[in-house]
Design a protein around this motif. Structure first.
Motif, PDB file in Angstrom:
ATOM      1  N   THR A  31       7.581   3.049  -5.441  1.00 38.62           N
ATOM      2  CA  THR A  31       6.640   2.057  -4.924  1.00 38.62           C
ATOM      3  C   THR A  31       5.820   1.444  -6.058  1.00 38.62           C
ATOM      4  N   HIS A  34       8.469  -0.829  -7.920  1.00 35.46           N
ATOM      5  CA  HIS A  34       9.163  -1.924  -7.240  1.00 35.46           C
ATOM      6  C   HIS A  34       8.433  -2.473  -6.014  1.00 35.46           C
ATOM      7  N   GLY A  35       7.371  -1.784  -5.563  1.00 35.48           N
ATOM      8  CA  GLY A  35       6.771  -2.143  -4.294  1.00 35.48           C
ATOM      9  C   GLY A  35       7.489  -1.431  -3.161  1.00 35.48           C
ATOM     10  N   LYS A 127       0.443  -2.401  -6.552  1.00 35.81           N
ATOM     11  CA  LYS A 127       1.608  -2.961  -5.855  1.00 35.81           C
ATOM     12  C   LYS A 127       1.377  -3.053  -4.350  1.00 35.81           C
ATOM     13  N   GLU A 128       0.742  -2.021  -3.806  1.00 36.20           N
ATOM     14  CA  GLU A 128       0.584  -1.925  -2.354  1.00 36.20           C
ATOM     15  C   GLU A 128      -0.854  -1.536  -2.007  1.00 36.20           C
TER      16      GLU A 128
END
Length: 223
Positions: A31, A34-35, A127-128
């Motif tokens: 995550t 790359h997300g 990312k999140e």
């Protein structure tokens, strides 16, 4: 008082816990890189070495794998060791902080042995960011678990302010050690010894808060 420890884990329970920890760490690493939508459950399972079907025996969703299970943070054996070290006499024992630090570095080392690395949660949240609320809840659940262990060990109620003070004393020590770890990893230097960093940070904290006006014989370092 309700017991929060259990007898030593069976081999099957230990394997399952290790698989959950591996799934969570690898899900977090993917995550952060790359997300959440940048990898599949199948790709995660391939890294961990399990089937997609087996994955759902551990977590309902990929998001659940990223968050993990707070109760896995400390093994049953380690929790049992920690509680057994107390006297249960409704007083904070002199070895409490030392033992909390040992639980922290041993848990950290166990994670590294299982997964080989740890994810910087700042990178994951970049990312999140929507995971922030769930990760805060996970942190709170872990703190409640440790508070319950301290209370059981010392013969106190979890809501006792002394229990909270002990937990709050551990947090900056752990934070400093983890920050040092990620700083060295990011620089490409040899990874630090989490035990060494945490024990030195604890020693520095004790020197910092030693009463300078107290007679030398009364300044207990508990080292």
């Amino acid at each position: 008082m309700h017991s929060v420890t259990k007898s030593a884990e069976s081999s099957r329970e230990r394997r399952m816990r290790h698989t959950r920890l591996s799934l969570t760490e690898n899900a977090r690493r993917l995550t952060a890189k790359h997300g959440m939508n940048g990898f599949t459950v199948e790709e995660l399972c391939e890294i961990v070495g399990i089937s997609r079907r087996t994955f759902f025996n551990y977590f309902h969703t990929k998001e659940d794998a990223i968050i993990g299970r707070p109760s896995d943070a400390i093994s049953a054996e380690l929790a049992e060791w920690f509680v057994a070290r107390g006297t249960g006499d409704a007083e904070l024992g002199p070895a409490l902080l030392n033992d909390l630090v040992e639980v922290a570095w041993r848990s950290f080392d166990e994670m590294l042995q299982i997964t080989g690395s740890l994810t910087d949660m700042h990178a994951l949240l970049e990312k999140e960011p929507e995971f922030m609320t769930r990760l805060i809840r996970e942190n709170k659940a872990q703190h409640e678990m440790v508070r319950a262990l301290i209370a059981q060990r010392e013969g106190l109620e979890p809501e006792d302010p002394r229990v909270q003070l002990a937990l709050m004393s551990l947090m900056p020590i752990a934070h400093a050690a983890i920050s040092h770890y990620f700083a060295t990893v990011g620089s490409g230097a040899e990874p630090v010894s989490m035990r060494g960093v945490m024990e030195e940070t604890l020693a520095q904290a004790r020197r910092l808060f030693r009463d300078p006006d107290a007679p030398a014989g009364d300044a207990s370092s508990n080292d």
